[in-house]
Motif scaffolding. Sequence first.
Motif, PDB file in Angstrom:
ATOM      1  N   GLU A  29      -1.492   9.798  -7.645  1.00 46.93           N
ATOM      2  CA  GLU A  29      -0.215   9.232  -8.094  1.00 46.93           C
ATOM      3  C   GLU A  29      -0.117   7.758  -7.697  1.00 46.93           C
ATOM      4  OE1 GLU A  29       3.630   9.539  -9.817  1.00 46.93           O
ATOM      5  OE2 GLU A  29       2.077  11.074  -9.699  1.00 46.93           O
ATOM      6  N   ASP A  30       0.235   6.898  -8.649  1.00 48.05           N
ATOM      7  CA  ASP A  30       0.426   5.472  -8.362  1.00 48.05           C
ATOM      8  C   ASP A  30       1.903   5.243  -8.057  1.00 48.05           C
ATOM      9  OD1 ASP A  30       0.320   2.768  -8.095  1.00 48.05           O
ATOM     10  OD2 ASP A  30      -0.324   2.335 -10.135  1.00 48.05           O
ATOM     11  N   LYS A  31       2.219   4.953  -6.802  1.00 50.98           N
ATOM     12  CA  LYS A  31       3.608   4.764  -6.371  1.00 50.98           C
ATOM     13  C   LYS A  31       3.965   3.293  -6.214  1.00 50.98           C
ATOM     14  CE  LYS A  31       3.463   9.118  -3.887  1.00 50.98           C
ATOM     15  NZ  LYS A  31       3.503   9.744  -2.580  1.00 50.98           N
ATOM     16  N   ILE A  32       3.180   2.422  -6.849  1.00 47.42           N
ATOM     17  CA  ILE A  32       3.472   0.989  -6.842  1.00 47.42           C
ATOM     18  C   ILE A  32       3.634   0.549  -8.289  1.00 47.42           C
ATOM     19  CG2 ILE A  32       2.715  -1.299  -6.165  1.00 47.42           C
ATOM     20  CD1 ILE A  32       0.995   0.013  -4.007  1.00 47.42           C
ATOM     21  N   LYS A  33       4.813   0.079  -8.630  1.00 52.07           N
ATOM     22  CA  LYS A  33       5.135  -0.303 -10.007  1.00 52.07           C
ATOM     23  C   LYS A  33       5.068  -1.817 -10.143  1.00 52.07           C
ATOM     24  CE  LYS A  33       6.891   2.193 -12.827  1.00 52.07           C
ATOM     25  NZ  LYS A  33       6.312   2.985 -13.902  1.00 52.07           N
ATOM     26  N   THR A  34       4.406  -2.284 -11.193  1.00 51.69           N
ATOM     27  CA  THR A  34       4.364  -3.710 -11.511  1.00 51.69           C
ATOM     28  C   THR A  34       5.608  -4.034 -12.335  1.00 51.69           C
ATOM     29  OG1 THR A  34       1.953  -3.719 -11.523  1.00 51.69           O
ATOM     30  CG2 THR A  34       3.055  -5.521 -12.671  1.00 51.69           C
ATOM     31  N   LEU A  35       6.462  -4.900 -11.806  1.00 53.43           N
ATOM     32  CA  LEU A  35       7.721  -5.227 -12.475  1.00 53.43           C
ATOM     33  C   LEU A  35       7.622  -6.490 -13.319  1.00 53.43           C
ATOM     34  CD1 LEU A  35      10.175  -4.489  -9.537  1.00 53.43           C
ATOM     35  CD2 LEU A  35       9.472  -2.964 -11.386  1.00 53.43           C
ATOM     36  N   SER A  36       6.836  -7.455 -12.889  1.00 53.43           N
ATOM     37  CA  SER A  36       6.616  -8.695 -13.638  1.00 53.43           C
ATOM     38  C   SER A  36       5.274  -9.255 -13.168  1.00 53.43           C
ATOM     39  CB  SER A  36       7.769  -9.683 -13.399  1.00 53.43           C
ATOM     40  OG  SER A  36       7.710 -10.226 -12.106  1.00 53.43           O
ATOM     41  N   PRO A  37       4.813 -10.368 -13.730  1.00 54.04           N
ATOM     42  CA  PRO A  37       3.497 -10.886 -13.331  1.00 54.04           C
ATOM     43  C   PRO A  37       3.339 -11.208 -11.848  1.00 54.04           C
ATOM     44  CG  PRO A  37       4.223 -11.931 -15.353  1.00 54.04           C
ATOM     45  CD  PRO A  37       5.372 -11.100 -14.869  1.00 54.04           C
ATOM     46  N   HIS A  38       4.450 -11.425 -11.134  1.00 55.46           N
ATOM     47  CA  HIS A  38       4.374 -11.742  -9.707  1.00 55.46           C
ATOM     48  C   HIS A  38       5.324 -10.892  -8.871  1.00 55.46           C
ATOM     49  CE1 HIS A  38       2.597 -15.408 -11.471  1.00 55.46           C
ATOM     50  NE2 HIS A  38       1.864 -15.389 -10.371  1.00 55.46           N
ATOM     51  N   LEU A  39       5.574  -9.653  -9.291  1.00 58.84           N
ATOM     52  CA  LEU A  39       6.539  -8.804  -8.595  1.00 58.84           C
ATOM     53  C   LEU A  39       6.081  -7.353  -8.603  1.00 58.84           C
ATOM     54  CD1 LEU A  39       9.338  -9.082  -7.222  1.00 58.84           C
ATOM     55  CD2 LEU A  39      10.354  -8.507  -9.426  1.00 58.84           C
ATOM     56  N   LEU A  40       6.000  -6.748  -7.407  1.00 58.69           N
ATOM     57  CA  LEU A  40       5.588  -5.357  -7.231  1.00 58.69           C
ATOM     58  C   LEU A  40       6.657  -4.579  -6.480  1.00 58.69           C
ATOM     59  CD1 LEU A  40       1.916  -5.727  -5.972  1.00 58.69           C
ATOM     60  CD2 LEU A  40       2.626  -4.745  -8.131  1.00 58.69           C
ATOM     61  N   ALA A  63       0.851  -1.187   0.000  1.00 60.39           N
ATOM     62  CA  ALA A  63       0.000   0.000   0.000  1.00 60.39           C
ATOM     63  C   ALA A  63       0.884   1.234   0.000  1.00 60.39           C
ATOM     64  CB  ALA A  63      -0.909   0.013   1.223  1.00 60.39           C
ATOM     65  N   ALA A  64       0.514   2.219  -0.805  1.00 63.53           N
ATOM     66  CA  ALA A  64       1.255   3.481  -0.855  1.00 63.53           C
ATOM     67  C   ALA A  64       0.266   4.623  -1.010  1.00 63.53           C
ATOM     68  CB  ALA A  64       2.242   3.479  -2.020  1.00 63.53           C
ATOM     69  N   ASP A  65       0.592   5.746  -0.389  1.00 62.95           N
ATOM     70  CA  ASP A  65      -0.300   6.896  -0.523  1.00 62.95           C
ATOM     71  C   ASP A  65      -0.265   7.410  -1.956  1.00 62.95           C
ATOM     72  OD1 ASP A  65       1.399   9.840  -0.252  1.00 62.95           O
ATOM     73  OD2 ASP A  65       2.445   7.964   0.162  1.00 62.95           O
ATOM     74  N   THR A  66      -1.286   8.151  -2.341  1.00 59.05           N
ATOM     75  CA  THR A  66      -1.394   8.617  -3.725  1.00 59.05           C
ATOM     76  C   THR A  66      -1.120  10.110  -3.851  1.00 59.05           C
ATOM     77  OG1 THR A  66      -3.776   8.974  -3.467  1.00 59.05           O
ATOM     78  CG2 THR A  66      -3.071   6.832  -4.304  1.00 59.05           C
ATOM     79  N   THR A  67      -0.541  10.709  -2.835  1.00 58.41           N
ATOM     80  CA  THR A  67      -0.290  12.145  -2.839  1.00 58.41           C
ATOM     81  C   THR A  67       1.073  12.457  -3.435  1.00 58.41           C
ATOM     82  OG1 THR A  67      -1.602  12.379  -0.840  1.00 58.41           O
ATOM     83  CG2 THR A  67      -0.154  14.203  -1.388  1.00 58.41           C
ATOM     84  N   SER A  68       1.102  13.422  -4.322  1.00 56.55           N
ATOM     85  CA  SER A  68       2.358  13.934  -4.855  1.00 56.55           C
ATOM     86  C   SER A  68       2.496  15.367  -4.364  1.00 56.55           C
ATOM     87  CB  SER A  68       2.347  13.882  -6.388  1.00 56.55           C
ATOM     88  OG  SER A  68       3.531  14.440  -6.897  1.00 56.55           O
ATOM     89  N   PRO A  85      11.011  13.114  -5.994  1.00 54.52           N
ATOM     90  CA  PRO A  85      10.084  12.859  -7.109  1.00 54.52           C
ATOM     91  C   PRO A  85      10.742  12.456  -8.434  1.00 54.52           C
ATOM     92  CG  PRO A  85       9.424  14.809  -5.915  1.00 54.52           C
ATOM     93  CD  PRO A  85      10.731  14.382  -5.336  1.00 54.52           C
ATOM     94  N   GLY A  86      11.754  13.158  -8.874  1.00 50.91           N
ATOM     95  CA  GLY A  86      12.397  12.809 -10.143  1.00 50.91           C
ATOM     96  C   GLY A  86      13.128  11.479 -10.079  1.00 50.91           C
ATOM     97  N   ASP A  87      13.825  11.258  -8.973  1.00 47.71           N
ATOM     98  CA  ASP A  87      14.570  10.013  -8.796  1.00 47.71           C
ATOM     99  C   ASP A  87      13.653   8.802  -8.764  1.00 47.71           C
ATOM    100  OD1 ASP A  87      16.846  11.506  -8.680  1.00 47.71           O
ATOM    101  OD2 ASP A  87      17.238  11.182  -6.556  1.00 47.71           O
ATOM    102  N   THR A  88      12.530   8.923  -8.075  1.00 49.15           N
ATOM    103  CA  THR A  88      11.651   7.759  -7.922  1.00 49.15           C
ATOM    104  C   THR A  88      11.102   7.291  -9.264  1.00 49.15           C
ATOM    105  OG1 THR A  88       9.786   9.211  -7.424  1.00 49.15           O
ATOM    106  CG2 THR A  88      10.973   8.266  -5.558  1.00 49.15           C
ATOM    107  N   ILE A  89      10.604   8.217 -10.052  1.00 53.21           N
ATOM    108  CA  ILE A  89      10.025   7.842 -11.347  1.00 53.21           C
ATOM    109  C   ILE A  89      11.099   7.270 -12.263  1.00 53.21           C
ATOM    110  CG2 ILE A  89       8.860   8.720 -13.419  1.00 53.21           C
ATOM    111  CD1 ILE A  89       7.079   8.662 -10.938  1.00 53.21           C
ATOM    112  N   GLN A  90      12.239   7.945 -12.344  1.00 53.84           N
ATOM    113  CA  GLN A  90      13.308   7.485 -13.226  1.00 53.84           C
ATOM    114  C   GLN A  90      13.836   6.116 -12.799  1.00 53.84           C
ATOM    115  OE1 GLN A  90      16.617  10.163 -13.574  1.00 53.84           O
ATOM    116  NE2 GLN A  90      17.459   9.089 -15.325  1.00 53.84           N
ATOM    117  N   PHE A  91      14.071   5.928 -11.509  1.00 54.06           N
ATOM    118  CA  PHE A  91      14.603   4.653 -11.031  1.00 54.06           C
ATOM    119  C   PHE A  91      13.581   3.527 -11.199  1.00 54.06           C
ATOM    120  CE2 PHE A  91      15.739   1.521  -7.757  1.00 54.06           C
ATOM    121  CZ  PHE A  91      17.039   1.255  -8.159  1.00 54.06           C
ATOM    122  N   ALA A  92      12.318   3.803 -10.901  1.00 45.94           N
ATOM    123  CA  ALA A  92      11.281   2.772 -11.048  1.00 45.94           C
ATOM    124  C   ALA A  92      11.150   2.332 -12.508  1.00 45.94           C
ATOM    125  CB  ALA A  92       9.941   3.292 -10.528  1.00 45.94           C
ATOM    126  N   GLU A  93      11.197   3.275 -13.432  1.00 48.96           N
ATOM    127  CA  GLU A  93      11.112   2.906 -14.852  1.00 48.96           C
ATOM    128  C   GLU A  93      12.360   2.166 -15.310  1.00 48.96           C
ATOM    129  OE1 GLU A  93      10.112   6.467 -16.967  1.00 48.96           O
ATOM    130  OE2 GLU A  93       8.009   6.367 -16.300  1.00 48.96           O
TER     131      GLU A  93
END
Length: 194
Positions: A32-43, A16-21, A50-58
């Motif tokens: 804001e969705d702060k939970i990234k789906t990495l594979s079919p069984h990995l979150l 669970a993650a808050d949706t506030t940016s 803010p900039g680091d999180t989006i870039q690193f998650a992608e």
Amino acid sequence: METSFAITGKGYVILAADTTSARSIVKMKSDEDKIKTLSPHLLMAYSGEPGDTIQFAEYIERNIRLYQIRNNYPLRPPAAASWIRRSLADSLRSRKPYAVNLLLGGYDTTTYTPHLYWVDYLGTMTELPFGAHGYGSYFALSLLDRYHDPEATLEEGLATLRRCIDEVSKRLVVSPGKYKVKVVDKDGIREVEL
């Protein structure tokens, strides 16, 4: 004021993650969705600059997908956690380190077990039965320590998560309004409404 929680139970992991940016005293977004789906069984739930999180998650998402394409099977949660930790540790020793904290939850389809990893911006990693990041962790960790049951059903795990969210909203000065909750288990990833 970011907050994220994760709980393992009998055959599942809840993130669970808050949706506030927000930046300083300004709320810019509340969906804001702060939970990234990495594979079919990995979150991966992420928080930090803010900039680091989006870039690193992608970056993580694309490289784990590339591994799956090259090898015809996805990374298991322990291997993915080790690779992500190493990526953060390498960035720390570069000129542009990422300021990102992560909760990585996954279900290992070969051993039929859930895994949860806590990773901070320094590249420290540990496997836990529950975890939290952000200001909400000051209130939630004691509740999780008291009420977490490794044999709990999904409904019981969601009830424990609700307790944490209620406590944070009651006690934190600037509490996040909404949370996005996702579950990963043997059937894959799905979003759950609280």
